[in-house]
Design a protein around this motif. Structure first.
Motif, short mmCIF file in Angstrom:
data_model
loop_
_atom_site.label_atom_id
_atom_site.label_comp_id
_atom_site.label_asym_id
_atom_site.label_seq_id
_atom_site.Cartn_x
_atom_site.Cartn_y
_atom_site.Cartn_z
N GLY A 1 2.87 3.43 6.61
CA GLY A 1 2.22 1.95 6.69
C GLY A 1 1.49 2.07 5.37
N TYR A 2 0.46 3.15 5.05
CA TYR A 2 -0.22 3.06 3.70
C TYR A 2 0.73 2.97 2.25
CZ TYR A 2 -4.41 4.00 0.92
OH TYR A 2 -5.54 3.84 -0.30
N SER A 3 1.88 3.47 2.40
CA SER A 3 2.73 3.43 1.27
C SER A 3 3.16 1.96 0.76
CB SER A 3 4.21 4.04 1.69
OG SER A 3 4.94 3.38 2.39
N LEU A 4 2.87 0.95 1.63
CA LEU A 4 3.02 -0.38 0.97
C LEU A 4 1.87 -0.58 -0.21
CD1 LEU A 4 3.26 -2.93 4.03
CD2 LEU A 4 4.73 -2.47 2.15
N TYR A 5 0.89 0.29 -0.16
CA TYR A 5 -0.29 0.00 -1.03
C TYR A 5 -0.14 1.32 -2.29
CZ TYR A 5 -1.31 -3.82 1.99
OH TYR A 5 -1.20 -4.47 3.06
N LYS A 6 0.54 2.39 -1.59
CA LYS A 6 0.70 3.55 -2.69
C LYS A 6 1.97 3.82 -2.91
CE LYS A 6 -3.75 4.52 -3.67
NZ LYS A 6 -4.11 4.89 -5.19
N PRO A 7 2.99 2.73 -3.46
CA PRO A 7 4.43 2.94 -3.44
C PRO A 7 4.89 4.66 -4.25
CG PRO A 7 4.02 1.32 -4.85
CD PRO A 7 2.55 1.67 -3.96
N ASN A 8 4.04 5.10 -5.12
CA ASN A 8 4.16 6.04 -5.85
C ASN A 8 3.81 7.52 -5.15
OD1 ASN A 8 5.25 4.29 -7.70
ND2 ASN A 8 3.22 4.30 -9.00
N ASP A 9 3.20 7.47 -3.98
CA ASP A 9 2.88 8.62 -3.36
C ASP A 9 4.03 9.16 -2.75
OD1 ASP A 9 0.16 8.22 -3.81
OD2 ASP A 9 -0.29 7.79 -1.71
#
Length: 307
Positions: A107-115
């Protein structure tokens, strides 16, 4: 290998189609499930802090010398709980079994796509098990090491948890997201005087409304009703009046417009990924789902091996 680029999809999700119900708990010590009486499950209670400014740096040097981060992401303890409780996955119409951290990362990768992240997916008896057995990485940069310690130390100060206490308390939830029912386990840090389970975190006070989405998703997925934040400065100090206790149910409406994030979008993206796995992971296969190399791509690699 199948490659999916989720940025082409739109994630609009009705929050009323998501529900979290706490169905159990367990304690964990060195990755071994400890069966403890229900009344003794969560041993720490938060009472409003009445001290002065908190210096989160105290004890940092000793922590660096002795701490080993072994990670607590294995799915085995949750599967142990399912077996011991004779929880019938088929009867309960469960589609997914997962630790909270995996769903939070999605879910959080929407805002941290480079993680970069990855996890395994196994389909057995039409249930998909999501697992991540990698050890957590210890930060190497000085500031990141301090920031990691500040969070741990803040929890100890707020709860009175002893430094040598290595017992972790987990909630088990039945998490409905759209058409999917999931069994999810995640750690809870303490409870308040009214018995509400709480998630404890720290954040830079300058970016609170932007960063609270991660804390909200983490608390929401495992049934924590309260979210406690210590708002710190760049040097690791928290003022007593900068300790905030939020109702998890109220956080999206209160902060998402200020911080330019959407609870609906995060849950919608999780639902989309779960649907993708449901449609593409065959029975009896173990797969790897990865996001890496700074690209907004998900890679699905399968092999005929059941864990």
């Amino acid at each position: 290998m199948d490659i999916w680029n989720p940025i082409k999809s739109k994630y609009i999700f009705d929050l009323s189609r998501s529900e979290v119900e706490v169905i159990g708990n367990y304690n964990l010590k060195q990755k071994n499930v400890i069966n403890i009486d229900e009344a003794q499950f969560q041993r720490y209670t938060y009472t409003p802090y009445e001290g002065g400014r908190i210096n989160l740096n105290v004890g940092f040097e000793e922590f660096i010398d002795t701490h080993e981060n072994e990670g607590h992401s294995s799915l085995e303890e949750l599967r142990t709980w399912i077996r011991e409780k004779a929880f019938n996955l088929e009867k309960e119409s469960i589609s997914f079994v997962s630790k909270r951290g995996i769903l939070r990362s999605i879910g959080y990768s929407l805002y941290k796509p480079n993680d970069d992240w990855s996890f395994k997916v196994c389909r057995k008896d039409n249930v998909l098990y999501l697992s991540d057995d990698r050890k957590d990485e210890v930060p190497t940069e000085e500031y990141l090491r301090k920031a990691s310690y500040w969070g741990i130390n803040f929890e100890r100060i707020i709860t009175g948890k002893a430094d040598e206490d290595d017992i972790l308390s987990y909630l088990v939830t039945k998490f409905q997201i759209g058409d999917f029912q999931c069994v999810v386990a995640g750690e809870t840090d303490c409870k308040d005087e009214d018995g509400n389970f709480m998630e404890i975190k720290t954040a830079n006070s300058r970016y609170y409304s932007e960063r609270i989405n991660r804390g909200w998703l983490q608390a929401y997925l495992c049934g924590n009703q309260k979210l406690l934040y210590g708002l710190r400065d760049q040097k690791g100090y928290v003022k007593a009046d900068e300790i905030k206790v939020e109702d998890v149910a109220e956080v999206p409406n209160k902060y998402q417009w200020q911080g330019n994030w959407s609870a609906s979008s995060m849950l919608g993206f999780i639902e989309s990924v779960l649907k993708y796995l449901q449609d593409n992971v065959p029975e009896g296969a173990t797969c790897s789902l990865r996001q890496n190399n700074g690209r907004y791509l998900l890679h699905l690699e399968c092999e005929n091996q059941v864990f």
